[in-house]
Design a protein around this motif. Structure first.
Motif, mmCIF file in Angstrom:
data_model
loop_
_atom_site.group_PDB
_atom_site.id
_atom_site.type_symbol
_atom_site.label_atom_id
_atom_site.label_comp_id
_atom_site.label_asym_id
_atom_site.label_seq_id
_atom_site.Cartn_x
_atom_site.Cartn_y
_atom_site.Cartn_z
ATOM 1 N N ARG A 162 -7.685 11.717 -13.999
ATOM 2 C CA ARG A 162 -8.803 12.304 -14.744
ATOM 3 C C ARG A 162 -8.521 13.760 -15.096
ATOM 4 N N ALA B 236 -6.389 7.185 -2.123
ATOM 5 C CA ALA B 236 -7.036 6.280 -1.173
ATOM 6 C C ALA B 236 -7.655 5.092 -1.898
ATOM 7 N N ARG B 237 -8.222 5.355 -3.076
ATOM 8 C CA ARG B 237 -8.830 4.260 -3.846
ATOM 9 C C ARG B 237 -7.765 3.277 -4.341
ATOM 10 N N ILE C 73 -13.712 4.671 2.016
ATOM 11 C CA ILE C 73 -13.593 4.038 0.696
ATOM 12 C C ILE C 73 -14.451 2.776 0.596
ATOM 13 N N LEU D 91 -11.410 10.089 5.261
ATOM 14 C CA LEU D 91 -11.617 9.794 3.842
ATOM 15 C C LEU D 91 -11.241 8.346 3.529
ATOM 16 N N GLU D 92 -10.109 7.926 4.092
ATOM 17 C CA GLU D 92 -9.622 6.565 3.857
ATOM 18 C C GLU D 92 -10.619 5.516 4.374
ATOM 19 N N ALA E 294 -4.883 2.732 -2.968
ATOM 20 C CA ALA E 294 -4.371 1.982 -1.809
ATOM 21 C C ALA E 294 -5.335 0.854 -1.434
ATOM 22 N N THR E 295 -6.635 1.133 -1.493
ATOM 23 C CA THR E 295 -7.619 0.098 -1.158
ATOM 24 C C THR E 295 -7.574 -1.050 -2.167
ATOM 25 N N GLU F 122 -16.561 9.095 0.058
ATOM 26 C CA GLU F 122 -15.203 9.687 0.094
ATOM 27 C C GLU F 122 -15.145 10.989 -0.707
ATOM 28 N N ARG G 284 0.843 -1.203 0.000
ATOM 29 C CA ARG G 284 0.000 0.000 0.000
ATOM 30 C C ARG G 284 0.882 1.258 0.000
ATOM 31 N N LEU H 199 -12.805 0.338 -8.301
ATOM 32 C CA LEU H 199 -11.875 1.367 -7.829
ATOM 33 C C LEU H 199 -10.937 1.826 -8.942
ATOM 34 N N HIS I 162 -14.176 14.702 0.566
ATOM 35 C CA HIS I 162 -13.226 15.506 -0.192
ATOM 36 C C HIS I 162 -13.768 16.935 -0.393
ATOM 37 N N LEU J 172 -17.602 1.686 -1.884
ATOM 38 C CA LEU J 172 -17.691 0.461 -2.692
ATOM 39 C C LEU J 172 -18.994 -0.275 -2.421
ATOM 40 N N THR K 294 -6.017 13.108 -3.475
ATOM 41 C CA THR K 294 -6.168 12.315 -2.249
ATOM 42 C C THR K 294 -7.198 11.199 -2.385
ATOM 43 N N VAL K 295 -8.356 11.523 -2.997
ATOM 44 C CA VAL K 295 -9.404 10.507 -3.113
ATOM 45 C C VAL K 295 -8.896 9.327 -3.944
ATOM 46 N N ARG L 210 0.951 4.006 -2.849
ATOM 47 C CA ARG L 210 0.485 5.362 -2.563
ATOM 48 C C ARG L 210 1.557 6.390 -2.939
#
Lengths: 133, 336
Positions: free
Chosen positions: A133, A37-38, B78, B74-75, A40-41, B45, A19, A110, B49, B82, A33-34, A23
């Motif tokens: 994006r 996080a996605r 996630i 935020l983390e 990393a998940t 999330e 992770r 994700l 933001h 989903l 940031t968003v 990251r």
């Protein structure tokens, strides 16, 4: 393929390492940031799958750059038992890690691109990509 | 992207207004925004933001600790995002399945539709209501060339789609029988062979077949393990069960069915039903046969159709408008 960076997954703690590396790379490429996080998940899910079902494997990263966009490529490679019915694993509700994980359908959501090649008895390679994006 | 920017400004201004006034109006507007965001499938999330961005703009000196805590929040969101996406995908899938089922149900309605024939001296009433969208009960009327009425009532053990598929098979087999009159016992024996050959052994069908002949005023019938109906003897003002023995369809290839006969006099009545009627439940309690008869008695002064409609309404209400099994009730009233 010659990957720039790889993390070996053998212990649960290695998931954290994967992770972290993912990251950092995502941040360098310029993801917000968003999306960090996605990403990393998604890495967590891929690494957990290796840890739980294959025993050991690797998570590798690649910086993607085309004329008009930048992104990250993540590869989860193991020599585990492989999957017999990939389409079943990709069904919603057929969740893997104890019913609570996002599972592979979650990883697909994700990320922007998703591909699995799996052979029973030989192993699995999952390729995912995400673009800025 | 434009809508997200727009949301961001509205969100920031609203947040500012709330922090300054703590009024209910901003909270109400926040509720409206949250609905709009959900409609646009905005994930939790992303909302966090937007919140963080708004905070930074409103309070440029926001402490590092608060900013880090927001990253942390935020983390943790996630996975909720989903789960929300999965929920939306499953809901779409459910919608597709539902619309497929309703098409199948209307096909079934057309397929199983039956017209109450005009029979001399006989008033006919029938109602059949499925518990779910598709009906596992079957009833059918025929009038043969000599003016006799044939009436079939059947119930697949189970309900929903498997029962409905099974019922279509009964309908096709019945249609393939010759036009001239067949004895009820022969009809059941033929159907039994069809069911035995084509249906999984775990599935059972019970069926009752009756024939009313106006010339002789007799009712001839056979039953394949079907819920017994009732005969109302007007002369003595008593109801009795129409007893008939017979194995359910599909169990044994060589089952034979006994045939019975009853004389039907003026103002007598034949009641045929499925176990959706007799196994109505009030709370956890099954109702007794007596109670079914009491309700029938209450409405028997009406025409046959009004009677069955009212009996259905009664039991529908008794079960809080939630049928547990397919419900079919037929009444044949002799009036001359």
């Amino acid at each position: 393929m010659d990957f720039q960076s790889c993390v070996t997954i053998q212990k649960e703690w290695d998931i954290v390492g994967a992770r972290q590396m993912g990251r950092n790379i995502a941040k360098e490429i310029g993801f917000g940031t968003v999306d960090q996080a996605r990403i990393a998940t998604a890495i967590s899910e891929l690494a957990r799958n290796i840890y739980l079902y294959a025993g050991s494997g690797e998570i590798c990263f690649e910086r993607l750059e085309t004329i008009d966009r930048k992104g990250i490529g993540i590869y989860a490679i193991d020599k585990g038992p492989g999957m017999e019915e990939v389409s079943r694993v990709m069904e919603d509700g057929f969740s893997t890690s104890g019913g609570l994980g996002a599972g592979l359908p979650g990883v697909k959501r994700l990320m922007d691109e998703f591909d699995i090649v799996s052979e029973v008895g030989k192993g699995t390679k999952i390729t995912v990509m995400k673009w800025i994006r | 992207m434009d809508t997200l920017k727009l949301d961001h400004h509205i969100y920031r201004d609203l947040l500012k207004q709330f922090i300054e006034t703590q009024d209910e109006k901003s909270l109400y507007e926040a509720e409206q925004i949250s609905k709009q965001l959900m409609q646009r499938h905005t994930s939790p999330e992303e909302i966090i933001h937007i919140h963080v961005k708004a905070l930074r703009e409103l309070f440029p000196n926001l402490s590092k600790e608060i900013q880090y805590s927001m990253d942390f929040l935020l983390e943790t969101m996630i996975s909720y995002g989903l789960a929300l996406q999965e929920f939306q995908a499953l809901r779409e899938k459910q919608y597709e399945i539902n619309s497929e089922i309703s098409i199948a149900a209307s096909m079934q309605d057309t397929l199983l539709s039956t017209v109450k024939p005009a029979i001399e001296g006989m008033d006919i009433g029938a109602i059949s209501v499925p518990a779910q969208q598709m009906n596992g009960d079957y009833h059918h009327f025929v009038k043969d060339s000599q003016g006799a009425l044939g009436v079939a009532i059947a119930d697949v053990v189970g309900k929903g789609i498997p029962a409905a598929l099974c019922m279509s098979m009964i309908k096709y087999s019945m249609d393939s029988f010759p036009e001239n009159r067949m004895d009820p016992s022969v009809i059941l024996e033929n159907l039994n062979r069809v069911v035995e050959r084509n249906v999984d052994p775990s599935m059972f069908i019970t069926m009752f077949y009756g024939q009313y002949c106006p010339n002789s005023a007799t009712f001839t019938y056979s039953s394949a393990g079907h819920e017994p109906g009732f005969h109302y003897d007007a002369k003595h003002d008593v109801f009795s069960e129409i007893e008939a023995r017979g194995l359910v369809l599909g169990v044994s290839r060589d089952a034979v069915y006994q045939q019975y006969e009853k004389e039907i006099n003026e103002n007598d009545m034949i009641i045929l039903l499925t176990d959706g009627v007799t196994e109505c439940r009030q709370g956890e309690r099954f109702i007794e046969h007596e109670e079914v008869l009491n309700v029938i008695k209450q409405y028997m002064h009406l025409s046959a159709q009004e009677m069955v409609d009212n009996v259905f309404k009664h039991f529908e209400r008794l079960q809080d408008f939630h049928l547990r099994d397919d419900f079919t009730l037929i009444a044949l009233k002799k009036y001359v």
